[in-house]
Design an enzyme around this catalytic site. Structure first.
Site, short mmCIF file in Angstrom:
data_model
loop_
_atom_site.label_atom_id
_atom_site.label_comp_id
_atom_site.label_asym_id
_atom_site.label_seq_id
_atom_site.Cartn_x
_atom_site.Cartn_y
_atom_site.Cartn_z
N ASP A 87 54.16 124.84 55.87
CA ASP A 87 54.33 124.66 57.31
C ASP A 87 55.81 124.84 57.58
OD1 ASP A 87 53.97 124.14 59.97
OD2 ASP A 87 52.83 122.31 59.67
N TRP A 88 56.16 125.15 58.82
CA TRP A 88 57.52 125.53 59.16
C TRP A 88 58.46 124.33 59.01
CZ3 TRP A 88 54.51 129.21 58.72
CH2 TRP A 88 54.81 130.53 59.06
#
Length: 754
Positions: free
Chosen positions: A231-232
């Site tokens: 995930d970012w």
């Protein structure tokens, strides 16, 4: 990549720095190219109900380019229609392909553990079976267009509070049966090109650095061969993450973590073959992307115009609407005197706030669509504002005036963007106070009220539903939701949506209530496997509307349940067949749900669990046969002692119905599997020795008997009840035990052989 160069050949041509560069992003949404070897840039875009792609690819407030805003997953799941969801995926894939996007970030299959989770609008269900199969359908659709999907968020991402570091403390059985099950189903059914790891920690270890999660389970057990992306901003330690099985860090770290990997390899802290492994997975994904660009599949054989996708969005949204309650007021007569009240009818919410927010190509406004079906001058009053939860006497007075002059009121109520969003959790599940106050006044002014709800997370209805004649749960329906609502209100579409999550009477009735969202960096999953309807059924708790519930404008009858079993052990197989008849006057769709109640056993298990579903079209007076197949795993639970799935023999109950609380047909079947085998050791408690086949007889032979009755004092039923928890090794030391401690290993071996 050149067509004649295999990924493994390309790896050998890369320098150490080039290899490292392929394991992190070049910017917010792109990866780094290697021009000399034709390794392309890969482009990611938020999903999962449409594209959120900006022209510059930066987080600078720039709006994304317009794309079809399909119903978010909270609504999609209520369709219970895998074929329809696959068509949505194909349309999203087509738009991604046209926009130069290679991977769409979705679907999200995290379980709705609590109705308070601020991101529940982006997830499918409280049930992993439903989430897994519907998530797989969306993946198949997206990837049919040569665009990758990213199954997320792996794993146990069930809250927004402290989401970047909170540790989800959850036992392995609960993980396997509830929180990993949807991922397992989707991976095995649809093989997503990428899997996205979550921000949170799982039992103390960041998901991005979790070798058990990313390698032992995902790859070694489930056989996943695709790319794992973060995930970012989820990566805490890049070297530890790579070692654990995370292949691609997003977004760019500005080269910082690339340099860390190079140093780790050069210093001998990270074997280069581990880096090569992740690079190879990246190159395989790049090859899939290149192949998809060269030979794209055409969606439905035609061009993908915004108008065509909008029409699909409207069709889908209508299938997602859930009719919770109806006393016959619906469908509406277009000639009736109707008043529409509620700002949400004029200013609709299409979707949730946060990273999945799509700029729609157009918007159907519910008020406008209702007027198209009825009187173009149909009266409207806002009744309340959306910016603040405060009452406005002038708005309320106008709403009462309009309501008093109509035969029926259609009242739109729901949540605003400030009430629910990615990034924070809700603190309650009530509707805004200004809307509830307005409802109370309207109920006095007009005896016929139809409520249309617009919300991304479950809202409490118990405190006002008695005053409503009909209630439509509209969730968030995307850009064409206004037309879909009108179609259902006036009967042009027969409602067929079913709840993918329970609507509780109160927040306090939910299983996670005392353990959400945790404290001091930890959240304890104390409810175990008893999530959603599993909890409510286990405690016989009343609910407002149960999992799977939804009404129709017609009526369905269930009959002729037939069950046939074959095979044994892990080849045990059950075929289920039932007949559904439309006994009403309208054509309609029914969602037939199959539940399994397991045989009695040593483990506490849910009363019933969803193990099959089918959405069928049935004309008035017609009947349709529905068939399901069950396998050994459908009756199994995860045995943490044995470290694997276990199925107990005995009588299981097969239930077919219209919700978890509306079982129409049931029968039983003998589960033909071996009894659970428990190995005895000297440290096993006395009760397990006595319960084990041959155990009691062996103890009777080995322990000195008591005078008079010929039974050792510790082997009477009364003593076993009180001392049964003592390990035999310790009990053997007690005075009067009459058991030689040196023979315990031999005795255990004898009992286990028996």
């Amino acid at each position: 990549m050149t067509p004649d160069a295999s990924p493994s050949e390309v790896v050998t041509e890369l320098t150490l720095l080039e290899k490292s560069s392929l394991t992190s992003g070049a910017g917010l949404w792109t990866t780094k190219p290697i021009d000399r070897l034709d390794v392309p840039v890969l482009v990611f875009s938020d999903g999962p109900h449409g594209l959120r792609k900006t022209a510059s690819g930066d987080l600078n407030g720039e709006p994304s380019t317009a794309a079809t805003c399909f119903p978010p997953e909270v609504a999609l799941a209520s369709s219970w229609d895998a074929d329809l969801i696959e068509r949505v995926g194909a349309a999203i894939g087509a738009e991604a392909q046209a926009a130069g996007v290679n991977v769409v970030l979705g679907p999200g299959v995290n379980i709705k553990r609590s109705p308070l989770c601020g991101r529940n609008f982006e997830y499918l269900s409280e049930d992993p079976f439903l989430s897994g199969h519907l998530g797989a359908a969306l993946i198949r659709g997206i990837q049919s267009l040569g665009v990758g999907a990213s199954l997320k968020h792996f794993a146990v991402n069930n809250q927004e509070t402290d989401r970047l570091r909170v540790s989800a403390e959850v036992d392995e059985r609960t993980l396997r049966e509830i929180y990993l099950a949807a991922f397992e189903i989707a991976i095995k059914e649809a093989d997503p090109w990428t899997v996205m790891c979550s921000y949170n920690r799982v039992n103390g270890t960041y998901a991005s650095e979790h070798p058990w999660l990313l390698t032992s389970v995902l790859r070694d057990e489930w056989g996943y061969t695709g790319l794992v992306v973060s995930d970012w901003g989820a990566v805490n330690d890049r070297v530890a993450a790579l070692r654990a099985g995370l292949d691609l860090e997003m977004p760019s770290s500005g080269g910082t973590t690339d340099a860390e990997l190079v140093r780790a390899v050069e210093d001998g802290d990270l074997p280069e073959e581990i880096l090569d492994r992740s690079v190879l997975r990246f190159l395989r994904l790049a090859g899939q992307i290149v192949e998809g660009r060269l030979s794209p599949t055409k969606w439905n054989g035609g061009s993908d115009t915004p108008g065509r996708h909008h029409d699909l969005a409207r069709q889908v949204a209508a299938q997602c609407v859930v009719l919770l309650k109806n006393d016959g007021t619906l469908p509406l007569d277009p000639a009736a005197s109707i008043a529409v009240i509620g700002e949400l009818a004029r200013t609709p919410r299409l979707q949730g706030a946060g990273s999945s927010e799509v700029v729609p190509t157009r918007v159907d406004v519910p008020l406008d669509e209702i007027r198209r079906h009825a009187d173009p001058a149909l009266p409207f009053a806002a009744g309340y504002g959306l910016e603040e939860d405060r009452r406005d006497p002038e708005l309320e007075a106008e709403a009462l005036r309009v309501a008093s002059q109509a035969d029926v009121v259609v009242l739109f109520m729901g949540l605003s963007a400030q009430d629910e969003s990615e990034g924070f959790d809700r603190t309650h599940i009530r509707l805004p106070d200004n809307q509830l106050a307005l409802f109370d006044q309207l109920a006095e002014a007009n005896p016929r009220i139809v409520v249309v709800l617009s919300n991304g997370g479950v809202v409490q209805v118990a405190d006002w539903e008695a005053g409503a004649n009909s209630i439509i749960e509209g969730w968030l329906l995307g850009q064409a939701g206004g037309g879909a609502i009108a179609d259902v209100l006036f009967g042009h579409v027969n409602p067929s949506g079913r709840l993918a999550e329970t609507i509780p009477l109160r927040l306090e009735d939910t299983a996670s209530y005392v353990n959400f969202p945790g404290e001091l960096g930890q959240v304890r999953y104390g409810e175990g496997v008893f999530v959603g309807y599993r909890h409510h059924d286990a405690v016989d708790g009343p609910v407002s509307y149960p999992f799977g519930h939804g009404m129709s404008y017609t009526t369905f009858a269930y009959s002729d349940l037939l069950v046939a079993s074959s095979g044994s052990d892990q080849k045990f197989h059950v075929e289920v067949r039932a007949t559904v008849t439309n006994v009403g006057a309208r054509p309609g769709q029914e969602v037939v749900q199959l539940y399994v109640a397991p045989p009695p056993g040593p483990i506490s298990r849910p009363r019933r669990e969803l193990r099959g579903f089918a959405k069928i079209d049935v004309e008035p007076g017609a009947s349709t046969d529905v068939r399901f197949e069950l396998g050994w795993r459908d009756f199994a639970y995860y045995d943490v002692v044995a470290g694997g799935w276990q199925c107990d023999p005995g009588r299981a109950v097969i239930e077919v119905g219209a919700s978890s609380r509306d079982i129409r047909l049931s029968t039983s079947v003998d589960v033909d599997v071996p009894a659970r085998s428990v190995s005895i050791t000297p440290d096993s408690p006395l009760a397990e020795w006595v319960a084990h086949p041959g155990g009691r007889a062996a103890l009777n032979r080995s322990m000195t008997t008591s005078p008079g009755n010929g039974v050792n004092q510790f082997l009477t039923d009364e003593r076993i009840r009180t001392l049964g928890g003592f390990p035999l090794r310790r009990l053997a030391r007690f005075p009067g035990a009459g058991l030689d401690p040196t023979v315990l290993d031999q005795l255990a071996e004898e009992v286990n052989r028996s």
